[in-house]
Structures are given as structure tokens and as C-alpha cells.
Design an enzyme around this catalytic site. Structure first.
Site, PDB file in Angstrom:
ATOM      1  N   GLU A 155      -9.145   3.031 -27.734  1.00 39.57           N
ATOM      2  CA  GLU A 155     -10.034   4.103 -27.299  1.00 39.57           C
ATOM      3  C   GLU A 155      -9.952   5.247 -28.306  1.00 39.57           C
ATOM      4  OE1 GLU A 155     -10.391   7.495 -23.833  1.00 39.57           O
ATOM      5  OE2 GLU A 155      -8.477   6.790 -24.593  1.00 39.57           O
TER       6      GLU A 155
ATOM      7  N   ASP B  99      -5.247  -3.856  -5.659  1.00 39.12           N
ATOM      8  CA  ASP B  99      -4.042  -4.412  -6.289  1.00 39.12           C
ATOM      9  C   ASP B  99      -4.342  -5.704  -7.054  1.00 39.12           C
ATOM     10  OD1 ASP B  99      -4.447  -6.132  -4.148  1.00 39.12           O
ATOM     11  OD2 ASP B  99      -2.913  -5.182  -2.915  1.00 39.12           O
TER      12      ASP B  99
ATOM     13  N   GLU C  18       3.800  -1.937 -11.696  1.00 40.44           N
ATOM     14  CA  GLU C  18       3.654  -0.877 -10.691  1.00 40.44           C
ATOM     15  C   GLU C  18       3.716  -1.456  -9.267  1.00 40.44           C
ATOM     16  OE1 GLU C  18       3.558   2.349 -10.299  1.00 40.44           O
ATOM     17  OE2 GLU C  18       2.890   2.160  -8.221  1.00 40.44           O
TER      18      GLU C  18
ATOM     19  N   ASP D 288     -14.070   7.441 -17.422  1.00 40.66           N
ATOM     20  CA  ASP D 288     -13.911   8.822 -17.881  1.00 40.66           C
ATOM     21  C   ASP D 288     -15.235   9.573 -17.955  1.00 40.66           C
ATOM     22  OD1 ASP D 288     -11.133   8.640 -18.161  1.00 40.66           O
ATOM     23  OD2 ASP D 288     -11.326   7.734 -20.150  1.00 40.66           O
TER      24      ASP D 288
ATOM     25  N   ASP E 175       4.517  13.447 -24.905  1.00 47.65           N
ATOM     26  CA  ASP E 175       4.036  12.757 -26.110  1.00 47.65           C
ATOM     27  C   ASP E 175       5.173  11.988 -26.785  1.00 47.65           C
ATOM     28  OD1 ASP E 175       1.461  12.694 -27.674  1.00 47.65           O
ATOM     29  OD2 ASP E 175       2.856  13.170 -29.292  1.00 47.65           O
TER      30      ASP E 175
ATOM     31  N   ASN F 211       0.798  -1.227   0.000  1.00 45.84           N
ATOM     32  CA  ASN F 211       0.000   0.000   0.000  1.00 45.84           C
ATOM     33  C   ASN F 211       0.831   1.278   0.000  1.00 45.84           C
ATOM     34  OD1 ASN F 211      -2.293  -1.459  -0.181  1.00 45.84           O
ATOM     35  ND2 ASN F 211      -3.009  -1.098   1.906  1.00 45.84           N
TER      36      ASN F 211
ATOM     37  N   LYS G 116      -6.564   7.650 -30.924  1.00 41.03           N
ATOM     38  CA  LYS G 116      -6.738   8.793 -31.829  1.00 41.03           C
ATOM     39  C   LYS G 116      -5.544   9.733 -31.739  1.00 41.03           C
ATOM     40  CE  LYS G 116     -10.037  12.132 -31.214  1.00 41.03           C
ATOM     41  NZ  LYS G 116     -11.439  12.614 -31.131  1.00 41.03           N
TER      42      LYS G 116
ATOM     43  N   ASP H 243      -4.872   2.773 -25.102  1.00 42.82           N
ATOM     44  CA  ASP H 243      -5.320   4.085 -24.668  1.00 42.82           C
ATOM     45  C   ASP H 243      -5.146   5.119 -25.784  1.00 42.82           C
ATOM     46  OD1 ASP H 243      -6.092   5.844 -22.408  1.00 42.82           O
ATOM     47  OD2 ASP H 243      -4.099   6.712 -22.698  1.00 42.82           O
TER      48      ASP H 243
HETATM   49  C1  NOJ Z   1      -7.957   8.017 -21.827  1.00 39.58           C
HETATM   50  C2  NOJ Z   1      -8.109   7.293 -20.549  1.00 39.58           C
HETATM   51  O1  NOJ Z   1      -9.237   6.499 -20.563  1.00 39.58           O
HETATM   52  C3  NOJ Z   1      -8.097   8.358 -19.494  1.00 39.58           C
HETATM   53  O2  NOJ Z   1      -8.557   7.882 -18.286  1.00 39.58           O
HETATM   54  C4  NOJ Z   1      -6.686   8.852 -19.452  1.00 39.58           C
HETATM   55  O3  NOJ Z   1      -6.546   9.860 -18.492  1.00 39.58           O
HETATM   56  C5  NOJ Z   1      -6.295   9.420 -20.806  1.00 39.58           C
HETATM   57  N1  NOJ Z   1      -6.656   8.555 -21.881  1.00 39.58           N
HETATM   58  C6  NOJ Z   1      -4.813   9.676 -20.886  1.00 39.58           C
HETATM   59  O4  NOJ Z   1      -4.105   8.488 -20.792  1.00 39.58           O
END
Ligand code: NOJ
Ligand code: NOJ
Length: 714
Positions: free
Chosen positions: A279, A74, A129, A351, A221, A51, A254, A251
Site C-alpha cells: 500500500e 472471524d 488474533e 480507507d 514505529d 466473540n 511508504k 501495509d
Molecule cells: C493503512 C491501512 O489500510 C489502514 O486501514 C491502517 O489504519 C493504516 N495503514 C495503519 O496501519
């Protein structure tokens, strides 16, 4: 003797692979899965020892009051809940990016500490992590979790974010490590590992160049065109494949160089069987980059999260819009997406506000869940939905959409509903593979049919809270007779009586669909000829394995053909065949299955590439013959460059012109091949103009990345 026992052992091993339905190449057929999205930090604290790890001390909040710090969830926690997940009918989990994340606290505007508890600030993509695993950042906990998932019949998808490392202007300033070795950071980027541009803002969100090359929310980036970053990301993904992951949620696709991503997907599939969805955020099918999104999904080998349908689902079920909104997205996307059954569908995610924060009505949530679990696409349920989890602070948006899992009851209606509809997805092929047709609709009622050859599923949803509806004039392909509600009244469903009609239109006797009811009726076809429902991947070079899924392939091995060429069969069951892409000329092929008895299946399209893909950045200088609305495209002699296509969807592009009149684009092209190419202009009205002169030629490198710069030929 030794030799014999060795042979026996390997034979037994082979048998265990063949007999174990969980092993073997099947990740590519994700249409049969129900995905469950987990924010690892907020699911379950399986071990308190991780933790507050020493290398990133102070990022944990035991009181769970600072929503932007680690709360203790975790990988061991996920591992301990496998039977809970399996009991719910979850067959795949998508977990937060598990890679080593930012170690420092970056205070927010109000001076409160924040941490990368969500996982989207990777610093070392080849280690785990410490808050999720252990302070050595080793794979131990990850491997144990994957094994437990597989033993429970659950596939593992990791979130993977190749667009960026950590924040570029604070904390660790984007520092990137390769399994512990420092590679570079954003502020002293002598190697050019990063793109250095402003944040995407304003109209930039619709501008292809800014979307791909500018900075996303201050996140450093990464420059995927740099051979080091390209190789790093591909080897990191491969490392996760070696550690047993079945798929990737990529992730922010785009915002990553689009043409590079084709080679990234190809690298994953070349290594092994996988399912990749990205995504691509967009509000609806009128988004300025919607066309780019489906072109990408149709060509890259990567499918995507279905954001347009998500908007419609929230609008209809939470905000009470008419069902026509969902129906029109289904129809529009069916026209545009070649592989629409692979789109990943969802009600909410990390999100956006949870459904119940928008409309605190469990009936509506059940209706929306029933929809995603039975409509076309691969359903994804956000953790806690089955426990009616929501926190409505600030409208329930980020971070309040990420509360700690409140408990693990296995008796909620939502839990039972998911389990039943997950079973149906496995037992009736119309759910994963079938067409989707609207059969009856008004503002409150949506009745749609899923159909795969002789198998049918009919679903009726009435979202009106108080009024029942009399349903007359409904036709279905279900067989004649009484059809019981597959949900046995769980959501108020009723039986129907089907009469005799013709042409797949059997009339249903008028019946009453009660208020807020969901009814599901189904028929699974018995013995029939071979039927292909799925192919994955849908693009690959000779040697890449692809998985054909469907029914009635027979237990004896038959043949698979790409066009007229017979492919090598690696494994064969009556529902799944693994074949090796044959050495045929690059292009699109119709893949068919012929059973040992000689019956031939339907065909499904596969694109045979020339060779493994290498990202190459093409620049054409001084291409001036354009006015606003005209675009320059790249076309060439291999399928990767569109086989001399001159259409918007067939050629590679549109190219980008941050420095007009120079245009550039990164495309993924076949390694080691000498390719011929040219640039064309596609005018806003569609007229095509070729540059003059002979074709350009370029020999693609066999590894790394490439660059080619030429002048537009006048
Ligand atoms: C989209 C992810 O779903 C979002 O949670 C994240 O903060 C951004 N991409 C950046 O990685
Ligand atoms: C036809 C075009 O007119 C020409 O310019 C181009 O070189 C060839 N296609 C490709 O061989």
C-alpha cells in the site's frame, strides 16, 4: 517390499501435486487472479465462541452499534463462505491482518471504547488474533480456513503491517511479543526496537525522511534496521508461508524503511513462491513521491496498489469526470512501471468511502467493476460490493465503509458480472498479460483493447445514463466477422461486425452503444509459438525459483535460458514453468523459453542478484557540496547498488539528510560479499559529481543487519 510401497506412495504424492492445478508454485502469477478484500470482523460470524475472549473481554459489541468494536466476523466465517466466493469468480482473498492484536480498549476523544477490530495494531505477529481464531491464539482456525480456500481454488493473501505495533501512547504502549514472549515496548525501549519521532504531519507527508522514520498516527514505529526486528518480521512472514499463504498485502509500505523492504521481499521469495503488493498511498501521478513509488515497484520485487488509477476511476465513474482522466493515468503509468500488469487495481477499500456512498448508482458501479476486471492490472473487489453494500453516515468514510456483510445473494448483477469476467481472465490471456490501448474515446465513452500476441479483448463502456452513442471509425485487432457481446447483454452490450483491414486495424461497422452499456468482445488465439506473459518474482539470487507463465510452452519439457545460460527446470506445463535462477553474474537477463520442438518465445527481464539480501545502513559524513535540489546517491559494483549507475533511477537513493551535511540510507545488499561503493551527487539539473578517492569497500554480514559509516572524500 516396504521400499517399493514407499516409492509408490511418494510417486502418487508427486502425481497429486502435478495433477492438482491448485498446488505447486503458482502464486507468483497473480495476473490471472480476481482478488476479494475482506475485513474479517465484518464478513461473517462463523463461530460465536470467539466473540468475547477472556484476554480481551469487552471489545465486542453484539448490538453492532459501536463501529469501532469487534462485531463477530472471524476466520470460520470466511471458511463457511468459500463456495459463495468461488461462485463469484473470486480466485484470491485478501484478509485483514490476522495476527494477535491489541488486547485493550483505548477510548476515543468522546470516551467511547474502541478496539483494533481491523487488525492494524499487531502485538504478536506469530500468533492468530483470538477474535478471529480461538482464545489460545493458535493456528487451528487459520489453517482450516486456508485449506478450505485452497480446496475451492482460492488463494490466500494476508494483510501484514511491519511498520508498527500498537498505539505508542496508550493501551499496551507498543508492546511486541514473539510467539508469547515479551520483546519490548515503546515507552521503555532500552533495546532500540522503535523509532522515536513525532507524528508525520503537514509537509512531512511528502518528506522522505519523515515518511519513513516518523510516526504514523501514534502507532509505535518499528526500527527494521535493528537485527531483532528485522529477523522477527522476516520469520513471522515465513511462518505464514509455512501455514500456506500465497501472498502478502504489505501495509503502509511508504512508511516502512524503503531499502529494508527489498530484503523483506527477497526473504519471502527465498523461502517460497509468493505475490507481494504494498500500500503506497498517493493521490495521483503528480504526487511528490510518485517517482519514488515506481522506482520502488520496479526494483524491490514488490508491486503495489494502484492508487493513481483508483483516484481516476472514482473521479470518472462516481464523479462523472471525462474518460481522458483514466486514459492519461493508464498511459503515464505504462511509461513508468516496468511491471504494470502486476499493479493491483480497485474501486474502493476500507480507507475510503464506498463507491455507492459517493454516487448511489448501480449502473456506474457495474461500469467501474467492468473496467477494473478487464483493464490492465490485478483487480481487487472490496467485500460487499457485489451486494451493493454501503452506509452513508459521515459520507460513508471510515468506519462507515466497513458495515457487516448484509447477505450472500448469488443472483445480483454485480455477482454475475464478476464471475463472467473472472472466467474471461482465465480463458483469454489478453486480460492478464496483454497490452492496453485506447481505441475510441470521448467524455462518456471509453473503448480499449487488450492484446497478447494473437489474443484480443475489446471493451466499450458508455457511462452516459441517458444517451446512446453512435460509434464510427473504430478499429480493432479482432478477427473479421460478427463478434458477440461476451457478457450476453448483462449490461446492455451489443454485437459488432468487424471488416477486413490491415496492420491490426480491422474496421468495425458503425454501431450504437446504448446508454450505460458495457460490451466486451473477445478472441482467443489458437495454436501458436511459446508466449511469455508473466514472471514472478522478477528479481532473485541464484537458487531462487521463479515462475514463468504464458501459453504454448508444450507438454514436453524444453529449455529456459537466462541470457545464454540454461536454467534448471523444476516443473513444466504448457502454461507454467518453474525454474531455478542459475548461478550467473549479477545483472539483468532476458529470460526465454524454448519448446522441445525448438520454438523460442519472447523475452522477459529478470534481475539476478549476487546473493540473499541484507539490509545495510550507509552513512556518509560531511557531504557538503550540495545546494537545495541536489541529492547524494549511493552507487556500487553490484546490481543491488546499481552497477555503478549514476542516474536517479539506477543508483540507490536519494539519500536522506536529517542532519545535514551527513546523509544516510538503508539499502539491501548481497550477504557475505565484499562490495565496492561510492557516493555521488546528482544536482537538480541532473549533473553528476563523484566523490574523490578510491572506492570504499565493505563486507556485508551474512545475517542480521549492517551499518557502515564513511566520510565523503574530497
Ligand atoms: C493503512 C491501512 O489500510 C489502514 O486501514 C491502517 O489504519 C493504516 N495503514 C495503519 O496501519
Ligand atoms: C568511475 C568514477 O569516476 C570513479 O570515481 C569510481 O571510483 C569508479 N567509476 C568505480 O570504479
Amino acid at each position: 517390499m516396504r521400499n517399493l510401497s514407499y516409492k509408490l506412495a511418494s510417486l502418487l504424492f508427486l502425481f497429486s501435486i502435478l495433477l492438482n492445478p491448485l498446488s505447486g508454485a503458482s502464486a507468483a502469477d497473480f495476473k490471472r487472479e480476481v482478488i476479494y478484500q475482506i475485513i474479517t470482523d465484518r464478513f461473517f460470524d462463523g463461530s460465536t465462541s470467539n466473540n468475547n475472549p477472556s484476554q480481551s473481554a469487552g471489545l465486542y459489541d453484539a448490538t453492532k452499534t459501536n463501529w469501532r468494536l469487534y462485531w463477530g466476523g472471524d476466520l470460520q466465517g470466511i471458511q463457511q463462505k468459500m463456495s459463495y466466493l468461488a461462485g463469484m469468480g473470486v480466485t484470491a482473498i485478501w484478509i485483514s491482518p490476522p495476527v494477535d492484536n491489541l488486547n485493550t480498549n483505548i477510548p476515543d476523544g468522546g470516551g467511547n471504547p474502541t478496539a483494533s477490530y481491523h487488525g492494524y495494531q499487531g502485538r504478536d505477529f506469530k500468533r492468530i488474533e483470538e477474535h478471529f481464531g480461538n482464545s489460545g491464539n493458535t493456528w487451528t482456525d487459520f489453517d482450516a480456513m486456508v485449506s478450505a480456500a485452497h480446496a475451492a481454488g482460492i488463494k490466500v493473501v494476508i494483510d501484514f503491517a511491519p511498520n508498527h505495533s500498537t498505539q505508542d501512547n496508550a493501551g499496551e504502549f507498543g508492546s511486541l511479543y514473539d510467539n508469547g514472549t515479551f520483546l519490548g515496548n515503546y515507552t521503555s525501549d532500552t533495546n532500540g526496537y522503535f523509532h522515536h519521532n513525532a507524528n508525520i504531519s503537514g509537509g512531512g507527508w511528502d518528506d522522505r525522511y519523515q515518511v519513513e522514520y516518523f510516526t504514523l498516527f501514534d502507532l509505535a514505529d518499528l526500527n527494521q534496521e535493528h537485527a531483532t526486528i528485522d529477523g522477527y518480521m522476516k520469520s513471522a512472514a515465513q511462518l505464514f508461508q509455512q501455514h500456506g499463504v500465497d501472498g502478502f498485502r504489505i501495509d503502509a509500505i511508504k512508511h516502512v524503511t524503503w531499502g529494508w523492504e527489498y530484503s523483506f521481499a527477497n526473504s519471502i521469495y527465498t523461502y517460497g513462491d509468493s505475490f507481494i503488493f504494498g500500500e503506497w498511498y498517493q493521490g495521483n501521478t503528480s504526487d511528490p513521491l510518485y517517482h519514488d513509488s515506481y522506482k520502488f515497484a520496479n526494483k524491490s520485487g514488490m508491486t503495489m496498489l494502484d492508487f493513481p488509477l483508483n483516484t481516476a476511476i472514482r473521479s470518472v465513474f462516481a464523479s462523472n469526470a471525462n474518460f481522458s482522466e483514466i486514459d492519461s493515468v493508464i498511459n503515464q503509468e505504462a511509461t513508468n512501471f516496468t511491471w504494470k500488469e502486476d499493479l493491483v487495481t480497485f474501486i474502493d477499500n476500507h480507507d475510503m468511502a464506498r463507491f455507492l456512498s459517493v454516487n448511489n448508482n448501480n449502473n456506474r458501479l457495474h461500469e467501474a467493476m467492468s473496467f477494473v476486471l478487464t483493464a490492465r492490472g490485478v483487480p481487487c473487489i472490496y467485500y460487499g460490493t457485489e451486494q451493493y453494500l454501503h452506509n452513508d453516515t459521515s459520507g460513508g468514510t471510515d468506519p462507515y465503509n466497513r458495515p457487516m456483510m448484509p447477505g450472500f445473494s448469488t443472483t445480483t448483477t454485480a455477482y454475475t458480472l464478476t464471475s463472467r469476467l473472472s472466467s474471461l481472465r482465465r480463458s483469454n490471456p489478453a486480460v492478464p498479460y496483454g497490452s492496453m490501448t485506447q481505441r475510441w474515446i470521448n467524455n462518456d465513452v471509453y473503448i480499449y483493447e487488450r492484446k497478447f500476441f494473437g489474443s484480443t479483448v475489446l471493451v466499450a463502456i458508455n457511462k452516459n445514463e441517458t444517451s446512446s452513442y453512435s460509434i464510427s471509425g473504430l478499429n480493432t485487432s479482432l478477427p473479421v466477422g460478427t463478434q458477440a457481446d461476451y457478457l450476453t447483454g448483462l449490461l446492455g452490450g451489443v454485437p459488432i461486425t468487424v471488416g477486413s483491414g490491415s496492420g491490426g486495424n480491422n474496421p468495425v461497422n458503425t454501431f450504437t452503444l446504448p446508454a450505460h452499456a458495457v460490451s466486451v468482445w473477445q478472441f482467443t488465439e489458437g495454436t501458436a509459438g511459446p508466449e511469455i506473459g508473466s514472471l514472478g518474482p522478477t528479481v532473485g539470487q541464484p537458487g531462487v525459483k521463479t515462475v514463468i507463465a504464458g501459453r504454448n510452452f508444450g507438454t514436453t519439457t524444453g529449455t529456459v535460458k537466462f541470457g545464454t545460460t540454461t536454467a534448471t527446470v523444476n516443473s513444466w506445463t504448457s502454461t507454467q514453468i518453474v525454474v531455478t535462477t542459475p548461478a550467473v553474474t549479477n545483472g539483468n537477463y532476458n529470460v526465454t523459453v524454448t519448446t522441445s520442438g525448438g520454438s523460442v518465445s519472447n523475452g522477459i527481464q529478470f534481475t539476478v542478484l549476487t546473493a540473499k539480501l541484507i539490509p545495510v545502513t550507509f552513512t556518509v559524513y560531511n557531504a557538503t557540496p550540495t545546494v537545495t535540489g541536489d541529492y547524494i546517491f549511493l552507487t556500487g559494483n553490484t546490481v543491488e547498488l546499481g552497477a555503478w549507475s549514476t542516474t536517479w533511477d539506477g543508483a540507490f537513493g536519494p539519500m536522506l539528510t536529517p542532519n545535514y551535511p551527513d546523509w544516510f540510507i538503508t539499502a539491501s545488499v548481497p550477504a557475505g560479499q565484499t562490495i565496492q561503493f561510492k557516493f555521488i551527487k546528482i544536482a537538480s539539473g541532473g549533473a553528476v559529481t563523484w566523490e574523490n578517492g578510491s572506492n570504499h569497500t565493505y563486507t556485508v554480514p551474512t545475517t542480521g543487519t549492517g551499518f557502515v559509516n564513511v566520510n565523503w572524500q574530497y
